[in-house]
Design a protein around this motif. Structure first.
Motif, short mmCIF file in Angstrom:
data_model
loop_
_atom_site.label_atom_id
_atom_site.label_comp_id
_atom_site.label_asym_id
_atom_site.label_seq_id
_atom_site.Cartn_x
_atom_site.Cartn_y
_atom_site.Cartn_z
N GLU A 31 -10.29 -3.81 1.78
CA GLU A 31 -8.69 -3.51 1.41
C GLU A 31 -8.37 -2.21 1.81
O GLU A 31 -7.22 -2.15 2.48
N ALA A 35 -5.54 -0.61 4.42
CA ALA A 35 -4.60 -0.26 3.75
C ALA A 35 -4.39 1.03 4.52
O ALA A 35 -3.22 1.88 4.74
N GLU A 38 -3.77 0.92 7.87
CA GLU A 38 -2.88 0.99 9.26
C GLU A 38 -1.29 1.86 8.30
O GLU A 38 -0.38 1.48 8.17
N ASN A 48 1.56 5.99 0.93
CA ASN A 48 0.50 4.47 1.03
C ASN A 48 0.96 4.10 0.18
O ASN A 48 0.01 3.89 -0.15
N SER A 49 1.83 3.54 0.44
CA SER A 49 2.53 2.59 -0.33
C SER A 49 1.19 1.29 -1.09
O SER A 49 0.82 1.11 -2.03
N ARG A 50 0.57 0.72 0.41
CA ARG A 50 -0.15 -0.11 -0.66
C ARG A 50 -1.49 0.06 -0.32
O ARG A 50 -2.00 -0.80 -0.71
N THR A 53 -1.39 0.23 -3.68
CA THR A 53 -1.89 -1.14 -4.57
C THR A 53 -3.48 -2.07 -4.93
O THR A 53 -2.69 -2.75 -6.07
N ASP A 182 8.37 -4.96 -3.77
CA ASP A 182 8.65 -3.77 -4.01
C ASP A 182 8.73 -2.59 -5.10
O ASP A 182 9.01 -1.00 -5.22
N ASN A 185 4.26 -1.14 -7.49
CA ASN A 185 3.53 0.27 -8.19
C ASN A 185 3.88 1.29 -8.82
O ASN A 185 3.20 2.09 -9.74
#
Length: 245
Positions: A31, A35, A38, A48-50, A53, A182, A185
């Motif tokens: 993952e 991430a 992407e 990188n917010s994803r 997470t 949203d 995090n």
């Protein structure tokens, strides 16, 4: 909310999860790699917010910091040739239990037949995309460890809501905090800064309603389906609306 069912799942699977720790870390690492890819190659969770997470999920699963660092170094390295595609499968388990399977695969022609086989073997059936996902909501789900039952329920609730959480639900040895995706995090960081320890922290699909199975054959088939799916290397997450006792 999902707290009761989610916690019961963790209780029942904790021993198995401990025995499969390496597999769990491998899936989380995959993952992370996706991430980073992407996120334009960024290995910085601040940008990188994803990725942030996934790192929160890794920490809650007790993935060592060295493992996290090695995975990030690999993901941002020029020599990283891993290429995974996110795919989702939906279907029904025994007695109409809704099931959603999220996978990361480098070969759809391998993964799809395997997932379909698991459904068939458990007296269920794989359906079309959208057949059950309408009955789930994507939410941030944080389970705070209260095994010693030393945490003050009202204090934790206030800390969670002050951090931006949408809801709070206590259940004895665990306290569930839910967020909008949203906000996840920011809430994780705020609660970490306050010293809370997590049993899990992830953005998950939460069922809007639950099904209780009473037939022993259905229960065994549902357990079998979950085990087969979770044992598959390509499968990242399995969501369902089975209310386990």
């Amino acid at each position: 909310m999902s707290g009761h069912s989610k916690w019961k799942t963790i209780q029942k699977s904790k021993g198995a999860a401990d025995a499969k720790r390496s597999k769990i870390f491998t899936k989380i690492a995959r993952e992370m790699i996706v991430a980073v890819k992407e996120g334009g190659g960024s290995g910085d969770p601040a940008n990188n917010s994803r990725l942030a997470t996934v790192i929160a999920k890794a920490k809650a699963a007790n993935m060592p910091n060295d493992n996290i660092k090695r995975t990030l170094d690999k993901a941002v390295g020029a020599g990283n040739g891993d290429s995974f595609e996110a795919v989702t499968y939906e279907g029904y388990g025994p007695a109409g239990v809704a099931v959603i399977v999220e996978a990361l695969t480098d070969n759809r022609q391998r993964t799809a037949p395997e997932v379909r086989h698991y459904f068939d073997k458990a007296n269920g059936n794989m359906g079309a995309i959208g057949c059950v996902s309408w009955s789930f909501d994507r939410k941030g789900v944080i389970l705070i460890d209260n095994e010693d039952e030393e945490l003050d329920e009202e204090a934790v609730m206030m800390d969670a809501l002050d951090s931006g959480a949408a809801d709070f639900a206590p259940d004895g040895q665990v306290m569930e905090v839910t967020t909008e995706p949203d906000d996840f995090n920011a809430v994780v960081k705020a609660l970490e800064d306050k010293g809370y320890k997590f049993l899990s922290a992830e953005i998950a699909l939460v069922p809007q309603n639950f099904i209780t199975l009473t037939d022993e054959g259905d229960i065994k088939n549902m357990e079998r389906l979950i085990d087969m799916l979770e044992d598959n290397d390509d499968v990242q997450n399995v969501y369902h609306n089975w209310q386990q006792d």
